[in-house]
Design a protein around this motif. Structure first.
Motif, mmCIF file in Angstrom:
data_model
loop_
_atom_site.group_PDB
_atom_site.id
_atom_site.type_symbol
_atom_site.label_atom_id
_atom_site.label_comp_id
_atom_site.label_asym_id
_atom_site.label_seq_id
_atom_site.Cartn_x
_atom_site.Cartn_y
_atom_site.Cartn_z
ATOM 1 N N ILE A 47 99.348 -5.279 17.330
ATOM 2 C CA ILE A 47 98.016 -4.673 17.191
ATOM 3 C C ILE A 47 97.540 -4.264 18.584
ATOM 4 N N SER A 48 98.139 -3.196 19.086
ATOM 5 C CA SER A 48 97.858 -2.721 20.450
ATOM 6 C C SER A 48 98.055 -1.210 20.483
ATOM 7 N N GLU A 49 97.210 -0.502 19.721
ATOM 8 C CA GLU A 49 97.413 0.925 19.507
ATOM 9 C C GLU A 49 97.308 1.742 20.796
ATOM 10 N N GLN A 50 96.410 1.348 21.706
ATOM 11 C CA GLN A 50 96.290 2.099 22.961
ATOM 12 C C GLN A 50 97.585 2.011 23.763
ATOM 13 N N ASN A 51 98.124 0.809 23.844
ATOM 14 C CA ASN A 51 99.399 0.628 24.536
ATOM 15 C C ASN A 51 100.519 1.370 23.812
ATOM 16 N N MET A 52 100.478 1.387 22.487
ATOM 17 C CA MET A 52 101.510 2.071 21.707
ATOM 18 C C MET A 52 101.558 3.557 22.054
ATOM 19 N N ILE A 53 100.406 4.194 22.167
ATOM 20 C CA ILE A 53 100.368 5.612 22.525
ATOM 21 C C ILE A 53 100.893 5.811 23.947
ATOM 22 N N SER A 54 100.520 4.935 24.867
ATOM 23 C CA SER A 54 100.992 5.058 26.250
ATOM 24 C C SER A 54 102.504 4.904 26.332
ATOM 25 N N VAL A 55 103.056 3.934 25.608
ATOM 26 C CA VAL A 55 104.507 3.739 25.593
ATOM 27 C C VAL A 55 105.187 4.961 24.975
ATOM 28 N N ALA A 56 104.616 5.482 23.884
ATOM 29 C CA ALA A 56 105.197 6.657 23.234
ATOM 30 C C ALA A 56 105.198 7.861 24.176
ATOM 31 N N ALA A 57 104.109 8.038 24.924
ATOM 32 C CA ALA A 57 104.041 9.152 25.877
ATOM 33 C C ALA A 57 105.113 9.004 26.956
ATOM 34 N N SER A 58 105.327 7.779 27.420
ATOM 35 C CA SER A 58 106.378 7.541 28.419
ATOM 36 C C SER A 58 107.760 7.841 27.852
ATOM 37 N N LEU A 59 107.990 7.419 26.613
ATOM 38 C CA LEU A 59 109.268 7.718 25.965
ATOM 39 C C LEU A 59 109.484 9.223 25.818
ATOM 40 N N ALA A 60 108.417 9.943 25.456
ATOM 41 C CA ALA A 60 108.513 11.397 25.329
ATOM 42 C C ALA A 60 108.785 12.049 26.683
ATOM 43 N N GLN A 61 108.146 11.530 27.719
ATOM 44 C CA GLN A 61 108.363 12.056 29.070
ATOM 45 C C GLN A 61 109.830 11.927 29.488
ATOM 46 N N ILE A 83 95.451 9.328 23.606
ATOM 47 C CA ILE A 83 95.908 10.556 22.960
ATOM 48 C C ILE A 83 95.487 11.772 23.785
ATOM 49 N N ARG A 84 94.236 11.775 24.194
ATOM 50 C CA ARG A 84 93.691 12.896 24.972
ATOM 51 C C ARG A 84 94.392 13.046 26.319
ATOM 52 N N ASN A 85 94.477 11.952 27.061
ATOM 53 C CA ASN A 85 94.965 12.024 28.437
ATOM 54 C C ASN A 85 96.484 12.081 28.542
ATOM 55 N N GLU A 86 97.165 11.283 27.723
ATOM 56 C CA GLU A 86 98.599 11.112 27.924
ATOM 57 C C GLU A 86 99.441 12.014 27.031
ATOM 58 N N MET A 87 98.954 12.315 25.836
ATOM 59 C CA MET A 87 99.680 13.232 24.958
ATOM 60 C C MET A 87 99.215 14.666 25.164
ATOM 61 N N GLY A 88 97.910 14.899 24.997
ATOM 62 C CA GLY A 88 97.387 16.257 25.006
ATOM 63 C C GLY A 88 97.475 16.941 26.358
ATOM 64 N N MET A 89 96.946 16.291 27.391
ATOM 65 C CA MET A 89 96.911 16.930 28.706
ATOM 66 C C MET A 89 98.306 17.212 29.246
ATOM 67 N N HIS A 90 99.278 16.333 28.912
ATOM 68 C CA HIS A 90 100.645 16.514 29.408
ATOM 69 C C HIS A 90 101.540 17.231 28.401
ATOM 70 N N ASN A 91 100.964 17.604 27.254
ATOM 71 C CA ASN A 91 101.685 18.364 26.230
ATOM 72 C C ASN A 91 103.004 17.692 25.873
ATOM 73 N N LEU A 92 102.929 16.391 25.548
ATOM 74 C CA LEU A 92 104.126 15.612 25.242
ATOM 75 C C LEU A 92 104.332 15.513 23.727
ATOM 76 N N PRO A 93 105.576 15.614 23.265
ATOM 77 C CA PRO A 93 105.853 15.661 21.817
ATOM 78 C C PRO A 93 105.837 14.292 21.141
ATOM 79 N N VAL A 94 104.730 13.592 21.281
ATOM 80 C CA VAL A 94 104.524 12.352 20.522
ATOM 81 C C VAL A 94 104.016 12.737 19.142
ATOM 82 N N LYS A 95 104.533 12.098 18.105
ATOM 83 C CA LYS A 95 104.190 12.427 16.729
ATOM 84 C C LYS A 95 103.411 11.264 16.118
ATOM 85 N N ILE A 96 102.123 11.470 15.874
ATOM 86 C CA ILE A 96 101.278 10.438 15.281
ATOM 87 C C ILE A 96 101.318 10.576 13.765
#
Length: 304
Positions: A47-61, A83-96
């Motif tokens: 139960i750590s959704e913020q961390n989950m998005i950050s890890v996903a963005a790193s994996l996509a990078q 989502i805004r800072n790590e996925m959107g701004m960097h245009n990373l292909p994370v799929k929610i």
């Protein structure tokens, strides 16, 4: 649609070695086969959704294709900054993948409902939103997402299988032809209109939106709007930032549409008018999105 997304992801696991699945401690009785197939590429992040998005963005990078899963409010509202800072701004292909958009989790109440997710995701740079209408759409949507180099949001809900006379998942599809009003909606809630249209012979032209952003309105929809001179939108979402605002802007921009005497109405989620909770169908009817209340609204719309 959980079953359908699980099958689609199993197929993706067979064909794409870069695919990684992250879950926020949810998916019981849905993703066990996927976990067994993927091994260490299946990660329960807790139960750590913020961390989950950050890890996903790193994996996509690093060149991976991460899909992240939870119920819609937990995977959209809670980690929105990431989502805004790590996925959107960097245009990373994370799929929610967000399950239960709108009132999907019914009696569990407002903390488990998600009535603003489309607005939030529309505000994120580079985000592509996928809105399946039918269960059968999910596999096609997932396949398209896997090829999409941009960040994506897939909104899941309760639905039914697609009839043979309806085309494949796309940005726009016509679900029914008619001459007494044009209805445009997104997600399975539009099927409430389809059912009432068939049962009560309302003669409505019904269109489903499958993907956002919208590049342009299809020529057949433009012709329907000009012929019917009445447009009503329906969405299991708040008015602000939703389908109604999006469609009205597209109509305003489209010079081929005759705006003279064009009648307009929008049916939206208004939260909890009575202050009570029920199942999804109950909330839909309370908000004129289903049942007799929706039928009354459609008939009133036709009499404008």
């Amino acid at each position: 649609m959980r079953k359908e997304v699980s099958i689609a992801l199993l197929n993706l696991a067979d064909t794409n070695p870069k695919f990684v699945f992250l879950t926020g401690d949810l998916g019981f009785m849905a993703f066990e086969d996927l976990q067994a197939k993927m091994g260490e590429r299946f990660v329960n992040m807790g139960i750590s959704e913020q961390n989950m998005i950050s890890v996903a963005a790193s994996l996509a990078q690093d060149g991976n294709l991460p899909f992240v899963y939870s119920i819609a409010p937990f995977v959209i509202n809670r980690p929105f900054e990431q989502i805004r800072n790590e996925m959107g701004m960097h245009n990373l292909p994370v799929k929610i993948v967000g399950n239960g958009g709108g009132y999907g989790y019914g009696i569990m109440g407002s903390t488990h409902h998600c009535l603003e997710d489309i607005a939030l995701m529309r505000s994120v740079q580079n985000m592509q939103i996928y809105l399946p209408t039918y269960n059968t759409d999910v596999e096609e949507a997932v396949a398209q997402m896997a090829l999409d180099p941009k960040p994506n949001y897939l909104r899941l809900n309760n639905s039914e299988n697609r009839p043979e006379n309806v085309g494949a998942f796309d940005t726009f599809r016509q679900l029914s032809k008619g001459s007494k009003g044009c209805v445009i909606g997104a997600g399975p809630v539009i099927l409430n209109v389809v059912a009432l249209n068939q049962k009560h012979n309302l003669d409505l032209s019904i269109w489903a939106i499958g993907k956002i952003p919208i590049i342009d309105l299809p020529s057949q929809l433009v012709a329907d709007i000009n012929h019917n001179k009445k447009v009503i939108t329906i969405e299991e979402h708040f008015k602000a930032g939703g389908i109604g605002e999006l469609v009205s802007l597209e109509i305003l921009k489209n010079t081929a549409i005759n705006k003279d005497q064009l009648k307009w109405e929008s049916l939206v989620a208004n939260g909890y008018p009575s202050g009570n909770y029920g199942d999804q169908k109950w909330h839909q009817e309370e908000n004129k999105l289903g049942g007799q209340a929706l039928l009354n609204a459609l008939e009133q719309f036709q009499n404008l």
